[in-house]
Design a protein around this motif. Structure first.
Motif, PDB file in Angstrom:
ATOM      1  N   LYS A 158       1.083  -1.674  -0.056  1.00 21.78           N
ATOM      2  CA  LYS A 158      -0.184   0.001  -0.002  1.00 21.78           C
ATOM      3  C   LYS A 158       0.713   1.034  -0.014  1.00 21.78           C
ATOM      4  O   LYS A 158       0.638   2.367  -0.588  1.00 21.78           O
ATOM      5  N   SER A 181      -7.065   3.688  -1.746  1.00 25.86           N
ATOM      6  CA  SER A 181      -7.908   4.446  -0.602  1.00 25.86           C
ATOM      7  C   SER A 181      -9.058   3.425  -0.549  1.00 25.86           C
ATOM      8  O   SER A 181      -9.388   2.206  -0.647  1.00 25.86           O
ATOM      9  N   SER A 182      -9.247   3.024   0.587  1.00 28.07           N
ATOM     10  CA  SER A 182      -9.962   2.575   1.864  1.00 28.07           C
ATOM     11  C   SER A 182     -11.406   2.828   1.300  1.00 28.07           C
ATOM     12  O   SER A 182     -12.783   1.592   1.273  1.00 28.07           O
ATOM     13  N   GLU A 183     -11.356   4.182   0.618  1.00 28.10           N
ATOM     14  CA  GLU A 183     -12.988   4.562   0.176  1.00 28.10           C
ATOM     15  C   GLU A 183     -13.950   3.613  -0.770  1.00 28.10           C
ATOM     16  O   GLU A 183     -15.024   4.195  -0.390  1.00 28.10           O
ATOM     17  N   LYS A 214      -8.734   9.815   4.642  1.00 28.75           N
ATOM     18  CA  LYS A 214      -7.579   9.888   3.660  1.00 28.75           C
ATOM     19  C   LYS A 214      -6.055  10.013   4.983  1.00 28.75           C
ATOM     20  O   LYS A 214      -5.834   9.023   4.628  1.00 28.75           O
ATOM     21  N   ASP A 269      -5.872   6.260   6.556  1.00 29.38           N
ATOM     22  CA  ASP A 269      -5.388   5.667   5.447  1.00 29.38           C
ATOM     23  C   ASP A 269      -4.333   5.489   5.443  1.00 29.38           C
ATOM     24  O   ASP A 269      -2.868   4.467   5.400  1.00 29.38           O
ATOM     25  N   THR A 312      -3.542   3.517   8.596  1.00 26.73           N
ATOM     26  CA  THR A 312      -3.870   2.246   8.487  1.00 26.73           C
ATOM     27  C   THR A 312      -2.860   1.747   7.460  1.00 26.73           C
ATOM     28  O   THR A 312      -2.178   0.232   7.972  1.00 26.73           O
TER      29      THR A 312
END
Length: 428
Positions: free
Chosen positions: A55, A71-73, A325, A328, A331
Motif C-alpha cells: 500500500k 484508498s479504503s474509500e 485519507k 488511510d 492504516t
C-alpha cells in the motif's frame, strides 16, 4: 538501496526466518505446538507487513497498469455493516452537506416561493451558501459586470460587421433599390447601436448593479433548494439530462432508502445470501443510494462554484484533507508496524491484540450477515464467519502464548527486564 536488490533481500529474509523457526523448534525439543504457533505468527506477520508495504509503494510511486493507489474509500463506499456508514463519513458526509446546503430553510411551495420578491428569496438561501456568495468582493463583481459589458459590446460590433456584409451580399444578389438597401443597412446599424448602448449602460451602472447580482445569486440558489428552479442532472435509465430540483432529488433518495429497507426485511428472514438475485438487488439499491447522495452533494458544491464564478470569483476552496485519507495513512503504517513486530517477536502479545482489533473493525464494516450482500471479490459463501474472523481468532490464540520469548526480541527484553515466568518457559 537499488530496487533490483529488494527481491534478493526479501528471499534472504524469508530464508533466515525459516532457519530461525527450525532452530527455535529444535531448542524446544521439536515441540509441534511451538513449531505451528511460531509458523502461524510469522505467516500472519508476513501477511500484514507485505500488505502495508504494498500500500505504501502504491501511494509513493503512483498508479500504474497493474497497481492502483491505495484508498479504503471504494471498500467503505459499499460497506453495509454497522461501521460502514461511520467510515464513509470520514471521507465525505453527504448528510452533512444536505443539512448545510441542500435542505430547504422554510416550508413553502415552489409556486409560493417563486412569487416572493428577489430579496426575500435571497434571505431563504442556506446560511453557508449565502456566506460564500456574500464573501465575494464587490470589486470582483464590478469587474465581472464590466467584462460582461465589454463582451456584449464586442459581440455587437461583430454582429454589425456580419450584418452589413450579409446586407451587401443581398443587395448585389437581388439588385435592391437604393432606398431599400439603405433601410436594410440602417436596421443592422440601429440594432448594433442599441446593443452597444445597453452595454455602456451596464458598464456605467456596474457599481450599483454589483450588490443586486449577489442578491440574485443567493435567490437563484434558494430557488433550486426550495423547488422553484431545476438544474440538469443525469438520471439512471434516462437518456440525456433531466431537469430536477433539490427537493425532487432528496425525495428520490428517500424512495431508494425505503426500497432498501423493504428488500433487506425480505432477505433478513432467511439464512444464507438468498438466491443471488435478492442480494444483487440489495447491492444495486445501496450503490444507487450512495451514488445519488454523492452526486447531489457534488452538484450543490458545483452550483455554488458556478454562481461565484458568475460573480467574478474564480478562486477555489482549499481542498480539506478528510479524516478518511488521514486514516488511510495511519492504516498503512499500522500494517507495516504490526507485521514487523509479529515477524520480529517484539511486543508480540500487544501486536496480536491490536491486529485482531483491526480485523474486527474491518469485519464490522463488511460483515457476512445473511441480510447483507457479500463484499466485493469474496471467495465462497461465508455466513457470519469469514477470513477476518478466523485470522483474528488465530491472533488471539497466539497472544495466549509467549511466542515472542520462544523466538523474537521479547526474549531479550524479558532477560533484561524480568525473569521468565513458569508459563512463559517453553514446554514440549
Amino acid at each position: 538501496m537499488p530496487t533490483e536488490y529488494l527481491p534478493a533481500l526479501m528471499y534472504a529474509g524469508l530464508a533466515g526466518t525459516a532457519l530461525a523457526l527450525i532452530v527455535a523448534t529444535a531448542q524446544n525439543q521439536w515441540s509441534p505446538r511451538v513449531l505451528f504457533l511460531l509458523a502461524l505468527r510469522l505467516s500472519i506477520g508476513w501477511h500484514f507487513l507485505f500488505e502495508g508495504l504494498h500500500k505504501l509503494h502504491s501511494v509513493n510511486h503512483g498508479p500504474s497498469e497493474t497497481v492502483r493507489v491505495f484508498s479504503s474509500e471504494p471498500y467503505f463506499k459499499v460497506a453495509p455493516g454497522p461501521l460502514g456508514e461511520k467510515m464513509r463519513q470520514t471521507f465525505s458526509d453527504p448528510g452533512a452537506v444536505f443539512a448545510d446546503r441542500v435542505r430547504p430553510t422554510k416550508e413553502i411551495t415552489p409556486a409560493a416561493f417563486d412569487a416572493l420578491p428577489v430579496e426575500q428569496q435571497a434571505e431563504a438561501c442556506p446560511a453557508s451558501v449565502a456566506k460564500k456568495l456574500g464573501d465575494v468582493p464587490l470589486e470582483k463583481v464590478v469587474a465581472a459586470i464590466k467584462a460582461e459589458a465589454a463582451a456584449d459590446k464586442k459581440a455587437a460590433d461583430a454582429a454589425e460587421k456580419k450584418g452589413l456584409a450579409d446586407a451587401e451580399a443581398e443587395i448585389k444578389q437581388y439588385k435592391m433599390a437604393e432606398k431599400q438597401a439603405k433601410g436594410e443597412k440602417d436596421a443592422v446599424t440601429k440594432k448594433a447601436a442599441k446593443a452597444r448602448e445597453a452595454a455602456d449602460k451596464l458598464a456605467a451602472s456596474a457599481d450599483a448593479e454589483a450588490p443586486k447580482r449577489v442578491v440574485g445569486a443567493k435567490a437563484a440558489y434558494a430557488a433550486w433548494v426550495h423547488g422553484a428552479d431545476r438544474r440538469d442532472v443525469t438520471v439512471k435509465f434516462i437518456t440525456g439530462a433531466a431537469p430536477q430540483s433539490a427537493p425532487e432529488r432528496l425525495a428520490h433518495i428517500d424512495r431508494l432508502r425505503n426500497m432498501l429497507r423493504e428488500e433487506e426485511a425480505k432477505l433478513g428472514a432467511d439464512l444464507g445470501q438468498g438466491n443471488g438475485i435478492e442480494s444483487k438487488r440489495i447491492a444495486e439499491i445501496r450503490s444507487d443510494i450512495i451514488a445519488a447522495e454523492a452526486a447531489l452533494a457534488k452538484d450543490a458544491d458545483d452550483y455554488v462554484a458556478d454562481l461565484r464564478k458568475a460573480l467574478g470569483d474564480d478562486s477555489k476552496d482549499e481542498p480539506v484533507k478528510s479524516l478518511g485519507k488521514t486514516m488511510d495513512g495511519v492504516t498503512m503504517w499500522f500494517l507495516v508496524g504490526v507485521g514487523a513486530c509479529l515477524m520480529g517477536g517484539l511486543l508480540t502479545r500487544l501486536s496480536c491484540v491490536l491486529a485482531a482489533g483491526f480485523l474486527v473493525m474491518t469485519y464490522l464494516a463488511h460483515p457476512p450477515f445473511p441480510w447483507y450482500p457479500l463484499p466485493p471479490n469474496t471467495e465462497g459463501n461465508p455466513l457470519f464467519i469469514n477470513k477476518n474472523v478466523i485470522e483474528a481468532v488465530a491472533l488471539l490464540t497466539i497472544a495466549s502464548f509467549p511466542t515472542g520469548r520462544w523466538l523474537g526480541l521479547d526474549a531479550l527484553i524479558g532477560r533484561v527486564c524480568c525473569r521468565a515466568r513458569p508459563d512463559e518457559r517453553p514446554v514440549a
